[in-house]
Enzyme design. Structure first.
Site, mmCIF file in Angstrom:
data_model
loop_
_atom_site.group_PDB
_atom_site.id
_atom_site.type_symbol
_atom_site.label_atom_id
_atom_site.label_comp_id
_atom_site.label_asym_id
_atom_site.label_seq_id
_atom_site.Cartn_x
_atom_site.Cartn_y
_atom_site.Cartn_z
ATOM 1 C CG ASN A 60 -49.061 87.582 -46.409
ATOM 2 O OD1 ASN A 60 -48.570 87.303 -45.313
ATOM 3 N ND2 ASN A 60 -48.336 88.035 -47.423
ATOM 4 C CE LYS A 81 -47.907 91.622 -47.084
ATOM 5 N NZ LYS A 81 -47.607 92.674 -48.047
ATOM 6 C CG HIS A 136 -44.927 87.884 -50.525
ATOM 7 N ND1 HIS A 136 -44.370 89.138 -50.400
ATOM 8 C CD2 HIS A 136 -46.262 88.061 -50.494
ATOM 9 C CE1 HIS A 136 -45.352 90.030 -50.291
ATOM 10 N NE2 HIS A 136 -46.502 89.400 -50.344
ATOM 11 C CD GLU A 153 -44.066 92.200 -48.315
ATOM 12 O OE1 GLU A 153 -44.286 91.386 -47.406
ATOM 13 O OE2 GLU A 153 -44.929 93.001 -48.728
ATOM 14 C CD GLU A 211 -49.353 89.092 -53.622
ATOM 15 O OE1 GLU A 211 -50.343 89.373 -52.937
ATOM 16 O OE2 GLU A 211 -48.224 88.887 -53.138
ATOM 17 N N GLY A 216 -49.218 96.986 -50.822
ATOM 18 C CA GLY A 216 -49.087 97.903 -49.687
ATOM 19 C C GLY A 216 -49.031 99.370 -50.075
ATOM 20 C CB SER A 273 -53.700 97.891 -52.758
ATOM 21 O OG SER A 273 -52.415 98.333 -52.363
HETATM 22 P P1 PGA Z 1 -51.416 94.270 -49.550
HETATM 23 O O1 PGA Z 1 -50.433 92.987 -49.601
HETATM 24 O O2 PGA Z 1 -52.822 93.726 -49.638
HETATM 25 O O3 PGA Z 1 -51.128 94.916 -48.229
HETATM 26 O O4 PGA Z 1 -51.068 95.111 -50.711
HETATM 27 C C1 PGA Z 1 -50.671 91.930 -50.473
HETATM 28 C C2 PGA Z 1 -49.589 90.888 -50.337
HETATM 29 O O5 PGA Z 1 -48.422 91.255 -50.184
HETATM 30 O O6 PGA Z 1 -49.871 89.681 -50.380
#
Ligand code: PGA
Length: 257
Positions: free
Chosen positions: A18, A20, A103, A105, A172, A178, A213
Site C-alpha cells: 500500500n 498510500k 483503512h 487512515e 492492522e 507507520g 510496520s
Molecule cells: P506500515 O503501513 O507498513 O507503514 O506500518 C501499513 C498500512 O497502513 O497498511
C-alpha cells in the site's frame, strides 16, 4: 498448502503493498523494473496499491509480471457529481482487482465510518472488485481491553455481505502502523484467532493479512503466526528491494520452509 497453528491454509498467501500518498510515474516505473529482478514464486500472490494516478500506467507492466493491481479507496456511487471521487467501474477500467476499504487512515483522518464502509464494500462486490477490509484497534483500546469489541464492531459491516463474496481482511493495529512497533507474535496469533472466529460466525472464510510496520526483518516471524495468510505493507513497500525481501520471506514461510 501451508499449515500454521490451528489453521490450514490452502489459499495463496497475499503480500500487498500500500503506497498510500507516495509515488510518481518515474519512481513507479523504476520500482516495477527492480521488482521484476526478483520474481515471486507461484505459490504466493503479490499485489500493489499505488495512488490512483498510477493505476493505469502500472496496470500492464504489473500484469506482465503477475502482480495484481489494487486501489487504496473507492467511492460507492456509480457516477455523477462527486467531485474528487473514483467509482468502482473506473477502478475496474484501470485494471484493478483489489480495493482497500476501511483503512485506519481513512477512518481516522477522513472520518469514514461503518455506514460508508458498508456501502463501499457492496459497491466493490457489485462491480467485481475484491475488497481488502482493514480492521484494527487504537492503543488506548488495546490497553483498556477493548480490542475484541472494536474488531467485532468493525467486522459487523460483513453481516449483510452476499454469500461467497470475494474478500480479504487485514488486521492492522493502528498503533503499529507507520510507527516501527509491531504486535507481538502472541498478540497477532490471539487477535487473528478472534478475527477468524468472528468471520466464521458471520459466514465468511477468507484470508486475514497482518499489517503494521511489516519489514523484511520481521516478516518470517509475523507470517509464521497461526491464522496469518499474508501482509499489508505500507512504508516497506515503497522500495522494491525491501518489498521483494518481504515477498521472498513470506513465500518461504508459506511453503513451510
Ligand atoms: P506500515 O503501513 O507498513 O507503514 O506500518 C501499513 C498500512 O497502513 O497498511
Amino acid at each position: 498448502m501451508s499449515q500454521s497453528g490451528n489453521y490450514t491454509s490452502p489459499r495463496r498467501h497475499l503480500i500487498a503493498g500500500n503506497w498510500k500518498m507516495n509515488g510518481i510515474l518515474e519512481e513507479a516505473q523504476q520500482f516495477v523494473a527492480e521488482l521484476a529482478e526478483n520474481p515471486a514464486p507461484d505459490h504466493i500472490e503479490v499485489a500493489l496499491m499505488p495512488p490512483f494516478t498510477l493505476l493505469h500506467p502500472l496496470a500492464e507492466p504489473l500484469r506482465q509480471k503477475g502482480v495484481q493491481l489494487g486501489a487504496q479507496s473507492v467511492y460507492h456511487e456509480p457516477k455523477g457529481a462527486f467531485t474528487g471521487s473514483i467509482c468502482p467501474v473506473m477502478l475496474r477500467d484501470a485494471g484493478c482487482h483489489y480495493v482497500i476499504v476501511g483503512h485506519s487512515e481513512r477512518r481516522d483522518i477522513m472520518g469514514e465510518a461503518n455506514e460508508l464502509i458498508s456501502k463501499k464494500l457492496n459497491a466493490a462486490w457489485e462491480n467485481g472488485l475484491e475488497p481488502i477490509l482493514c480492521v484494527g484497534e487504537h492503543l488506548e483500546e488495546r490497553q483498556d481491553g477493548e480490542t475484541n469489541s472494536v474488531l467485532r464492531q468493525q467486522l459487523s459491516v460483513l453481516e449483510d455481505a452476499p454469500e461467497g463474496a470475494a474478500l480479504t481482511v487485514a488486521y492492522e493495529p493502528v498503533w503499529a502502523i507507520g510507527t516501527g512497533l509491531t504486535a507481538s507474535p502472541e498478540q497477532v496469533t490471539e487477535t487473528h484467532a478472534f478475527i477468524h472466529e468472528e468471520l466464521t460466525r458471520l459466514g465468511h472464510d477468507c484470508r486475514v493479512l497482518y499489517g503494521g510496520s511489516v519489514k523484511p526483518e520481521n516478516t518470517a516471524e509475523l507470517m509464521g503466526c497461526a491464522g496469518v495468510e499474508g501482509a499489508l505493507v505500507g512504508g516497506a513497500s515503497l522500495q522494491a528491494e525491501s518489498f521483494s525481501k518481504i515477498v521472498q520471506a513470506a513465500a518461504s514461510v508459506a511453503a513451510g520452509a
